[in-house]
Design an enzyme around this catalytic site. Structure first.
Site, mmCIF file in Angstrom:
data_model
loop_
_atom_site.group_PDB
_atom_site.id
_atom_site.type_symbol
_atom_site.label_atom_id
_atom_site.label_comp_id
_atom_site.label_asym_id
_atom_site.label_seq_id
_atom_site.Cartn_x
_atom_site.Cartn_y
_atom_site.Cartn_z
ATOM 1 C CG HIS A 162 -7.558 -0.255 2.922
ATOM 2 N ND1 HIS A 162 -8.048 -0.948 4.003
ATOM 3 C CD2 HIS A 162 -6.757 -1.121 2.249
ATOM 4 C CE1 HIS A 162 -7.543 -2.172 4.007
ATOM 5 N NE2 HIS A 162 -6.761 -2.308 2.943
ATOM 6 C CG HIS A 182 -2.051 -1.005 1.098
ATOM 7 N ND1 HIS A 182 -2.556 -1.465 -0.094
ATOM 8 C CD2 HIS A 182 -2.760 -1.647 2.080
ATOM 9 C CE1 HIS A 182 -3.523 -2.353 0.146
ATOM 10 N NE2 HIS A 182 -3.668 -2.480 1.449
ATOM 11 C CD GLU A 190 -8.145 -3.164 -0.264
ATOM 12 O OE1 GLU A 190 -6.960 -2.922 -0.603
ATOM 13 O OE2 GLU A 190 -8.455 -4.088 0.528
#
Length: 343
Positions: A174, A100, A308
Site C-alpha cells: 500500500h 485490508h 495496489e
C-alpha cells in the site's frame, strides 16, 4: 548493500542501496516501505513515497502508508464470506466492513526479515505465519514476501503463500507514490496510466455493486497517460463516492504492457509497473488531509497515489471477478515490479 538499525519494541529498519544510489527503507513492522529514493532527470536522488516523520506513527497507520496488506487486500462486504458451505465472520474495521485484513492484518505484525545479496541484486526476505482463525480466516497461512532492488533501478515485490485449509488470499503493498521528489507537489500534476478496459462500480460505502463498467468513460479511460488533474476537476458520481477521486478496482487488459505507470513531467521521473496479478486498485489519496506529519511536510489531499496490484474481494460475493481462494495443494505466487527511469 543492506544495513540494519535496531529500534524500540523489536522494530528494525532495513536500508537497501544499489550501485546507482537508489535507496529503499523497510520496517520489519508491517513490512512497511518508509522511503524510496530514485533519481530525477538531473540525477538528483529524492524520496518518492509518503512516510511519517516519526517512526512510531506507523504503529496505528490508518492510511496504511507503505504497508504489506493481507490476508485480503480491499473491503470485504459485511465482514463475512462463505466457503465450501461454511460461513466465516471477520473482524470489522471500517463500519460493518472488513478492510485490508482487519485490525490485526499483516500491516500490524512483526515480520521475520532476512537480507540477501545475489546475482547483482540486494533485498529482503520477509516471512510470517498467520494462524488458523486469525482475524476470522480459516487455515494456517505461511507467507513470504521478497523485496528485490536491482541495478537497473527496479523494485520487485514477490508474494508467496501456502495454507493447510482453503482460504481467501490476495496480497499487496500500500505504498503511496509521488514522483515530484520529497513531496514538492501533489499527484494532481502527474500523469497516470492503467492498461484496463473494465473497472468496478462502487456503492456509497465503497463496496462493489458487482458491476464492471467500460473504461471508455472519459474519466476512467487511463489506457494512455492522463493528467490526474483532468480527472479530479471533472464531476462524476463515482468520483464523489470515493471522496472526489479514484478508489476503484481495474481489471488488466490481458496482453498489454506495462500494466500501469506514473509520470511527473517536471522531474522527468517515470515509473512503470508489471504484474501477474489480474488487476489493481488505484487510489489517489482522496482521504488524506493536513493532520499527518510526514518526513518532508504535512499531508494533504492527493499527495500520493497507490497502485495496489491484487485480485478483488468482490469475488467473494459476485461472479465475474478473479478467484481469490487459495487451496491446500496450491502455492500463491504473485509478483509486481516497479521500474524507474527518466525522460
Amino acid at each position: 548493500m543492506t544495513e540494519k538499525t535496531a529500534l524500540q519494541d523489536g522494530w528494525e529498519l532495513y536500508t537497501v542501496t544499489n550501485n546507482k544510489g537508489m535507496r529503499l527503507e523497510v520496517l520489519n513492522f508491517g513490512g512497511i516501505i518508509t522511503s524510496l529514493e530514485v533519481p530525477d532527470k538531473d540525477g538528483n536522488l529524492e524520496n518518492i513515497v509518503l512516510g511519517y516523520r516519526e517512526l512510531q506513527d506507523y504503529k496505528d497507520n490508518p492510511n496504511y502508508f507503505g504497508a504489506l496488506i493481507g490476508r485480503v487486500a480491499g473491503r470485504i462486504q459485511d465482514s463475512e464470506f462463505e466457503l465450501s458451505g461454511d460461513s466465516f465472520q471477520l473482524k470489522a474495521n471500517e463500519g460493518k466492513h472488513h478492510l485490508h485484513g482487519g485490525p490485526e492484518g499483516f500491516h500490524q505484525v512483526l515480520w521475520e526479515v532476512e537480507p540477501f545479496e545475489e546475482n547483482q541484486t540486494n533485498g529482503l526476505r520477509l516471512s510470517y505465519t498467520s494462524k488458523d482463525g486469525e482475524g476470522g480466516y480459516p487455515g494456517n497461512l505461511t507467507v513470504n514476501v521478497t523485496y528485490t532492488l536491482t541495478e537497473d533501478n527496479k523494485l520487485v515485490i514477490l508474494y508467496e503463500a501456502t495454507t493447510d485449509k482453503a482460504t481467501p488470499v490476495t496480497l499487496t503493498n500500500h505504498t503511496y507514490f509521488n514522483l515530484s521528489g520529497d513531496l514538492k507537489r501533489t499527484v494532481a500534476t502527474q500523469q497516470a496510466m492503467v492498461a484496463s478496459d473494465l473497472y468496478t462500480e462502487l456503492d456509497e460505502e465503497l463496496i462493489s455493486t458487482g458491476r464492471l463498467l467500460d473504461t471508455t468513460d472519459f474519466l476512467f479511460d487511463l489506457r494512455s497517460f492522463k493528467p490526474l488533474q483532468e480527472v479530479f476537476s471533472t464531476p462524476h458520481d463515482q468520483l464523489r463516492i470515493a471522496g472526489e477521486g479514484i478508489d476503484h478496482y481495474f481489471l488488466f487488459s490481458s496482453n498489454e504492457k506495462p500494466k500501469a505507470g506514473l509520470y511527473d513531467p517536471e522531474s522527468g521521473r517515470l515509473m512503470t509497473i508489471e504484474s501477474n496479478q489480474p488487476g489493481l486498485v488505484l487510489y489517489t489519496g482522496n482521504g488524506l488531509d493536513d493532520s499527518l506529519e510526514l518526513k518532508e511536510r504535512k499531508s494533504e489531499k492527493y499527495l500520493g497515489i497507490c497502485f495496489e496490484t491484487q485480485a478483488f474481494p468482490a469475488g467473494l460475493h459476485h461472479d465475474g471477478f478473479p478467484d481469490l481462494i487459495l487451496k491446500t495443494d496450491e502455492t500463491y505466487r504473485k509478483e509486481t515490479s516497479f521500474s524507474f527511469s527518466t525522460k
